[in-house]
Design an enzyme around this catalytic site. Structure first.
Site, PDB file in Angstrom:
ATOM      1  CD  GLU A 237      -3.147  -0.665   0.222  1.00 47.05           C
ATOM      2  OE1 GLU A 237      -3.079   0.418  -0.384  1.00 47.05           O
ATOM      3  OE2 GLU A 237      -4.071  -1.475   0.055  1.00 47.05           O
TER       4      GLU A 237
ATOM      5  CB  SER B 164     -28.230 -31.863  52.287  1.00 42.32           C
ATOM      6  OG  SER B 164     -29.362 -32.650  52.585  1.00 42.32           O
TER       7      SER B 164
END
Length: 690
Positions: free
Chosen positions: A83, A343
């Site tokens: 680029e 429990s």
């Protein structure tokens, strides 16, 4: 004037005119708005910064924050080569590239390359325009110069990485890397980096999930160029061409989705949320929940919570089996759902009984038919063991001895202690005083709070708030549920609980629970370092035949510890813990109140009062010193002699018929003083010695 000199002067004049024109044009433009670069997706990160879950932006796009340090250097090298080869040296405009682009346009009669630098592309992304004209190019050039003056090269790259389009609703390199390859862009293959460099040039036409062949050709062209540029060898490029192009988008990370939604809802304007969760452990436990759910009914879900005992930090939180499963109500966070614990609350009845001097792990309890007014407790197997120690009664999860112990302790006292420690308890709507059924699960509690209670046992009785956000700070002094001796008694007892089938014994202290009607199965366990809580059931609280904590939840708990890693260190035994057989205990601790009728009227235990010191007293040891030694007078009123005095659960005097005795403290700090009379009644106070 000579022709050469004339040409030079004319050139300088033209350059000056152009520079002046650009400067004038720049002065007419408003300041560059870079807010688009900061409009990123909200992200939730784990304790090491790994992505747990991103969120779509308000406009429905994936815009994950990203910077140069988050990207594979190979990608950055390809980006520069393809680029903007002179990116590091130009000041926003590459004159050579622009002249080349102009020449190609004159020769071919159309735009072949734009001559745009990366900085100019950033300018275009910040101020998007559809037309490709000289005016638009001039504006980009002016903005590029402005960007170069305001930001460093790395900052400009950061802007490009965040703004570059990759097709559909993907904006930025990080979002594209997750969508196409399912991972961070920190490590990319040659083929992956090449594809991601090529996509922004034509993001919609080259989308690999729609046009894979076009995407492949664009990638391969770029691979040829990087080979020519010397960024990859011929063999590397050949191997990269053989890699398939992704033909579908992958799902974004969605770890700990319930916690992520919760923290974002609490602070919706914060863009980065850092949690205490470990992404790897979270993924392992989510996978464990999915695996275990395969043997359960489609409506049954599983919640798991893993906590660091030292800090209270949540290391993993599985709110349900499948976040997207409607039949399991997957979007509900079941770690926060109120459920009956069965429990699983029993250890805290024993802990408070030990803490208040009512019992010791070797105290004998009766496991035989008993009636408490209209309430007749039964064991899970409908059988009875006769006389059992408190240790065995808890390890076997016997109901009748637990109710006997709660009767002596008092259900209101039990609930008040839990609530004082910061635990939210939901009682049935009938109202009135709590009954003995609360000890067997007749109340509501969340997996989060239940796990907190077990963390306190691992911490020697000290409660900690659970924290999922790294920024959370502890709020004041941590409350204490029980003293260190009582907590150790329970931890040591639960360490001996029989493990589930094929699991090694004695590795973790744990307890299971099954609620009435088989609606909830629980298992919570801990070692020195971590506590894990497991809940299994239906989100709609429906019954599930065969849903028993020991059978369903306990194996998940042990598997979770196997994935987390077991800490083999033993629990630290407090120096004043009593290690003794039943026959060698102080007489009031050998048996639990054999002569008191089992009715609720016995709960008040009238008569016995600890007259001095009073609850919450602050006692100056220097003022009570005799011959240089601090002595504290202990006084009791009422009750039946002989009296046994205990400090922090350990006897400090032999049984005596006197109502007053003296005790020599070992130092300053908080202590719990208890007295037990000859009938087994007891009273306790907490005081501070200073």
């Amino acid at each position: 004037m000579k022709p050469v000199a004339l040409a030079s002067a004319l050139g300088l004049a033209l350059v000056g005119l152009a520079a002046g024109s650009i400067a004038y044009y720049a002065s007419t433009l408003p300041p560059l708005d870079i807010s688009a670069a900061h409009d990123r997706s909200i992200v939730v990160l784990d304790r090491e910064g790994k992505l747990l879950r991103p969120f779509l932006t308000a406009d429905g796009r994936w815009k994950l924050p990203v910077g140069v340090e988050d990207v594979d250097p190979r990608y950055l090298a390809m980006l520069r080569a393809f680029e903007d080869r002179r990116f590091d040296s130009h000041s926003g405009i590459d004159l050579f590239a622009m002249l080349r682009a102009a020449g190609q346009m004159l020769i071919n009669g159309r735009i072949i390359s734009g001559g745009s630098t990366l900085t100019m592309q950033v300018a275009r992304l910040l101020e998007p325009r559809e037309e490709r004209s000289l005016a638009a190019k001039l504006r980009q050039a002016v903005r590029a110069i402005e960007l170069e003056r305001r930001f460093s090269k790395d900052q400009i790259l950061d802007l490009y990485l965040a703004l570059a389009p990759f097709g559909g609703n993907l904006e930025g390199l990080r979002a594209a890397s997750f969508a196409y390859f399912g991972r961070e862009p920190k490590r990319l293959s040659t083929a992956e980096a090449a594809l991601l460099v090529a996509l922004p040039q034509a993001p919609e036409q080259r989308r690999p999930d729609r046009f894979p062949e076009i995407a492949r050709k664009a990638r391969d062209r770029l691979l040829a160029r990087i080979e020519t540029a010397g960024l990859a060898t011929h063999s590397e490029v050949a191997a990269a061409r053989d890699e398939p192009v992704p033909t579908a988008r992958k799902a974004f990370p969605n770890l700990a989705p319930h916690v992520a939604e919760h923290v974002v809802a609490e602070a919706p304007t914060v863009r980065h949320h850092h949690l205490t969760i470990d992404a790897r452990l979270q993924a392992n436990l989510e996978q464990l929940a999915r695996e275990r759910s395969l043997g359960l009914a489609p409506q049954v879900s599983i919640a798991v919570l893993a906590v660091d005992n030292e800090t209270g930090e949540v290391r993993a939180s599985v709110g349900g089996v499948d976040y997207f499963a409607a039949e399991r109500a997957g979007s509900l966070d079941l770690t926060r759902a109120l459920r009956s614990p069965g429990s699983a609350l029993k250890p805290f009845i024993y802990a408070l009984a030990f803490d208040n001097g009512l019992a010791h792990p070797e105290t004998m309890l009766e496991d035989r038919p008993a009636r408490y007014g209209l309430y007749v407790p039964e064991n899970f197997d409908l059988g009875f063991q006769g006389m059992v120690s408190a240790r065995k009664a808890l390890q076997l999860s016997l109901n009748v001895p637990t109710v006997e112990l709660l009767s002596a302790l008092g259900p209101q006292r039990f609930l008040s202690r839990l609530r004082d420690s910061g635990v939210a308890i939901a009682m049935p709507k009938e109202g009135g005083a709590p009954g003995l059924a609360v000890g067997l699960g007749g109340l509501g509690i969340t997996l989060s709070d239940l796990t907190r209670l077990y963390v306190s046992l691992a911490r020697g009785g000290e409660m900690l708030p659970l924290k999922a956000k790294a920024s959370d700070q502890p709020a004041g002094e941590a409350p204490r549920l029980v003293d260190a001796v009582a907590a150790w008694y329970v931890a040591d007892t639960l360490l001996g609980a029989p493990p589930p089938l094929n699991a090694a014994p004695g590795r973790i202290a744990y307890k299971t629970g099954t609620s009435y009607g088989y609606r909830d199965a629980w298992a919570v366990g801990f070692d020195r370092k971590h506590t894990i809580g497991v809940w299994v059931g239906r989100a709609d609280n429906g019954a599930v035949p065969g849903l028993v904590g020991r059978v369903v939840a306990a194996p998940i708990l042990f598997d979770a510890f196997a994935r987390l890693g077991h800490d083999p260190r033993p629990f630290l035994q407090p120096p004043n813990a009593i290690i003794s057989s039943t026959s060698n205990l102080p007489p009031p601790l050998r048996h639990l109140r054999q002569d008191v009728p089992k009715t609720l009227t016995a709960l008040a235990r009238p008569g016995l009062t600890l007259a001095f010191p009073p609850e919450g007293a602050r006692i100056d040891l220097a003022a009570s010193a005799v011959d240089g030694h601090a002595l504290l007078n202990l006084k009791v009123a009422g009750g039946a002699p002989p009296y046994t005095w205990l400090v922090d659960g350990a006897p400090v005097t032999a049984p005596t018929r006197r109502r007053e005795t003296a005790w020599q403290p070992g130092g300053k700090g908080f202590v719990r003083i208890s007295v037990i009379d000859g009938a087994g009644a007891s009273e306790s106070v907490s005081v501070r010695l200073q």
